[in-house]
Design a protein around this motif. Structure first.
Motif, PDB file in Angstrom:
ATOM      1  N   VAL A  33       0.872  -1.174   0.000  1.00 23.66           N
ATOM      2  CA  VAL A  33       0.000   0.000   0.000  1.00 23.66           C
ATOM      3  C   VAL A  33       0.907   1.222   0.000  1.00 23.66           C
ATOM      4  CG1 VAL A  33      -1.584   1.350   1.430  1.00 23.66           C
ATOM      5  CG2 VAL A  33      -1.907  -1.138   1.198  1.00 23.66           C
ATOM      6  N   ILE A  34       0.585   2.192  -0.850  1.00 22.54           N
ATOM      7  CA  ILE A  34       1.330   3.450  -0.871  1.00 22.54           C
ATOM      8  C   ILE A  34       0.454   4.549  -0.298  1.00 22.54           C
ATOM      9  CG2 ILE A  34       2.563   5.132  -2.261  1.00 22.54           C
ATOM     10  CD1 ILE A  34       3.885   2.376  -2.234  1.00 22.54           C
ATOM     11  N   GLY A  35       0.972   5.225   0.694  1.00 20.92           N
ATOM     12  CA  GLY A  35       0.230   6.295   1.344  1.00 20.92           C
ATOM     13  C   GLY A  35       0.901   7.644   1.149  1.00 20.92           C
ATOM     14  N   TYR A  94       4.858  17.143   1.601  1.00 22.10           N
ATOM     15  CA  TYR A  94       4.130  15.912   1.318  1.00 22.10           C
ATOM     16  C   TYR A  94       5.115  14.752   1.199  1.00 22.10           C
ATOM     17  CZ  TYR A  94      -0.261  18.370   0.608  1.00 22.10           C
ATOM     18  OH  TYR A  94      -1.408  19.102   0.802  1.00 22.10           O
ATOM     19  N   TYR A  95       4.777  13.665   1.883  1.00 21.14           N
ATOM     20  CA  TYR A  95       5.609  12.470   1.901  1.00 21.14           C
ATOM     21  C   TYR A  95       4.823  11.272   1.391  1.00 21.14           C
ATOM     22  CZ  TYR A  95       8.353  15.157   5.299  1.00 21.14           C
ATOM     23  OH  TYR A  95       9.103  16.116   5.940  1.00 21.14           O
ATOM     24  N   CYS A  96       5.516  10.365   0.708  1.00 21.97           N
ATOM     25  CA  CYS A  96       4.897   9.084   0.387  1.00 21.97           C
ATOM     26  C   CYS A  96       5.604   7.988   1.182  1.00 21.97           C
ATOM     27  CB  CYS A  96       4.916   8.792  -1.100  1.00 21.97           C
ATOM     28  SG  CYS A  96       6.536   8.713  -1.881  1.00 21.97           S
ATOM     29  N   ALA A  97       4.871   6.925   1.434  1.00 19.34           N
ATOM     30  CA  ALA A  97       5.390   5.834   2.245  1.00 19.34           C
ATOM     31  C   ALA A  97       4.738   4.524   1.813  1.00 19.34           C
ATOM     32  CB  ALA A  97       5.110   6.104   3.723  1.00 19.34           C
ATOM     33  N   ALA A  98       5.378   3.418   2.175  1.00 18.96           N
ATOM     34  CA  ALA A  98       4.899   2.101   1.752  1.00 18.96           C
ATOM     35  C   ALA A  98       4.701   1.189   2.961  1.00 18.96           C
ATOM     36  CB  ALA A  98       5.887   1.463   0.783  1.00 18.96           C
ATOM     37  N   THR A  99       3.582   0.457   2.945  1.00 19.65           N
ATOM     38  CA  THR A  99       3.271  -0.487   4.005  1.00 19.65           C
ATOM     39  C   THR A  99       2.644  -1.740   3.419  1.00 19.65           C
ATOM     40  OG1 THR A  99       1.985  -0.849   6.032  1.00 19.65           O
ATOM     41  CG2 THR A  99       1.006   0.578   4.374  1.00 19.65           C
ATOM     42  N   GLY A 112       2.681   4.217  11.983  1.00 23.32           N
ATOM     43  CA  GLY A 112       3.673   3.281  12.508  1.00 23.32           C
ATOM     44  C   GLY A 112       3.808   2.005  11.713  1.00 23.32           C
ATOM     45  N   GLU A 113       2.889   1.777  10.782  1.00 20.61           N
ATOM     46  CA  GLU A 113       2.887   0.537  10.007  1.00 20.61           C
ATOM     47  C   GLU A 113       3.709   0.635   8.728  1.00 20.61           C
ATOM     48  OE1 GLU A 113       1.476  -2.323  11.014  1.00 20.61           O
ATOM     49  OE2 GLU A 113       1.052  -1.256  12.880  1.00 20.61           O
ATOM     50  N   TYR A 114       4.253   1.800   8.429  1.00 22.58           N
ATOM     51  CA  TYR A 114       4.935   1.997   7.153  1.00 22.58           C
ATOM     52  C   TYR A 114       6.408   1.603   7.241  1.00 22.58           C
ATOM     53  CZ  TYR A 114       0.709   4.040   5.424  1.00 22.58           C
ATOM     54  OH  TYR A 114      -0.591   4.199   5.018  1.00 22.58           O
ATOM     55  N   ASP A 115       6.834   0.800   6.264  1.00 21.29           N
ATOM     56  CA  ASP A 115       8.207   0.288   6.248  1.00 21.29           C
ATOM     57  C   ASP A 115       9.187   1.270   5.609  1.00 21.29           C
ATOM     58  OD1 ASP A 115       6.640  -2.755   5.319  1.00 21.29           O
ATOM     59  OD2 ASP A 115       7.455  -2.275   7.299  1.00 21.29           O
ATOM     60  N   TYR A 116       8.709   1.977   4.585  1.00 24.08           N
ATOM     61  CA  TYR A 116       9.607   2.847   3.823  1.00 24.08           C
ATOM     62  C   TYR A 116       8.977   4.223   3.649  1.00 24.08           C
ATOM     63  CZ  TYR A 116      11.021  -1.885   2.466  1.00 24.08           C
ATOM     64  OH  TYR A 116      11.387  -3.210   2.489  1.00 24.08           O
ATOM     65  N   TRP A 117       9.818   5.255   3.693  1.00 26.34           N
ATOM     66  CA  TRP A 117       9.368   6.638   3.541  1.00 26.34           C
ATOM     67  C   TRP A 117      10.217   7.351   2.501  1.00 26.34           C
ATOM     68  CZ3 TRP A 117       5.349   9.087   6.129  1.00 26.34           C
ATOM     69  CH2 TRP A 117       4.743   8.359   7.144  1.00 26.34           C
ATOM     70  N   GLY A 118       9.573   8.242   1.741  1.00 26.05           N
ATOM     71  CA  GLY A 118      10.282   9.109   0.825  1.00 26.05           C
ATOM     72  C   GLY A 118      10.759  10.359   1.534  1.00 26.05           C
ATOM     73  N   GLN A 119      11.432  11.234   0.807  1.00 21.24           N
ATOM     74  CA  GLN A 119      12.085  12.394   1.406  1.00 21.24           C
ATOM     75  C   GLN A 119      11.191  13.622   1.510  1.00 21.24           C
ATOM     76  OE1 GLN A 119      12.071  11.777  -1.694  1.00 21.24           O
ATOM     77  NE2 GLN A 119      12.079  13.723  -2.778  1.00 21.24           N
ATOM     78  N   GLY A 120      10.065  13.643   0.848  1.00 19.33           N
ATOM     79  CA  GLY A 120       9.155  14.779   0.930  1.00 19.33           C
ATOM     80  C   GLY A 120       9.317  15.779  -0.191  1.00 19.33           C
ATOM     81  N   THR A 121       8.205  16.427  -0.534  1.00 19.62           N
ATOM     82  CA  THR A 121       8.209  17.484  -1.542  1.00 19.62           C
ATOM     83  C   THR A 121       7.308  18.610  -1.030  1.00 19.62           C
ATOM     84  OG1 THR A 121       7.864  17.986  -3.900  1.00 19.62           O
ATOM     85  CG2 THR A 121       6.326  16.407  -2.894  1.00 19.62           C
ATOM     86  N   GLN A 122       7.782  19.841  -1.166  1.00 21.38           N
ATOM     87  CA  GLN A 122       7.083  20.992  -0.589  1.00 21.38           C
ATOM     88  C   GLN A 122       5.955  21.449  -1.506  1.00 21.38           C
ATOM     89  OE1 GLN A 122       7.649  22.884   2.431  1.00 21.38           O
ATOM     90  NE2 GLN A 122       5.690  23.787   1.799  1.00 21.38           N
TER      91      GLN A 122
END
Length: 127
Positions: A33-35, A94-99, A112-122
């Protein structure tokens, strides 16, 4: 190497649009899942929208429902967030993350369920 690369942010006037991209690599995109999350200055990171690559389920938080659209492109391992009718209160990083927590059909998987996070975009919405 696992990577989530968020891009597409910028400065836009109220009522304008932006499209964010989250490009994934280094893990089985179709099993996650991508959030999208966002964090405004002085505030906690909050959920925005997520999409399940298992079954296509989508979740939007009430504040963006009807204005934002999330889409996943399996061929490009990329998730897009189309943001229309932007408001000043949408201003944030804004950040994207994967779970692998696939409960999207009825809840937004917790941070807390997300394994990976991106660096963010303003994203800045201002006249």
């Amino acid at each position: 190497e696992v990577q989530l690369q968020a891009s597409g942010g910028g400065l836009v006037q109220p009522g304008g649009s932006l499209r964010l991209s989250c490009a994934a690599s280094g893990f089985a995109f179709g099993d996650y899942v991508i959030g999208w999350f966002r964090q405004a200055p002085g505030k906690e990171r909050e959920e925005v929208s997520c999409i399940s690559n298992f079954d296509g389920s989508i979740y939007y938080v009430p504040s963006v429902k009807g204005r934002f659209t999330i889409r996943s492109d399996d061929a490009r391992n990329t998730v897009y967030l189309q943001m229309n009718s932007l408001k000043p209160e949408d201003t944030a990083v804004y950040y994207c993350a994967a779970t692998r927590d696939d409960r999207v059909s009825y809840i937004f998987p917790p941070r807390g369920e997300y394994d990976y996070w991106g660096q963010g975009t303003q994203v800045t919405v201002s006249s």
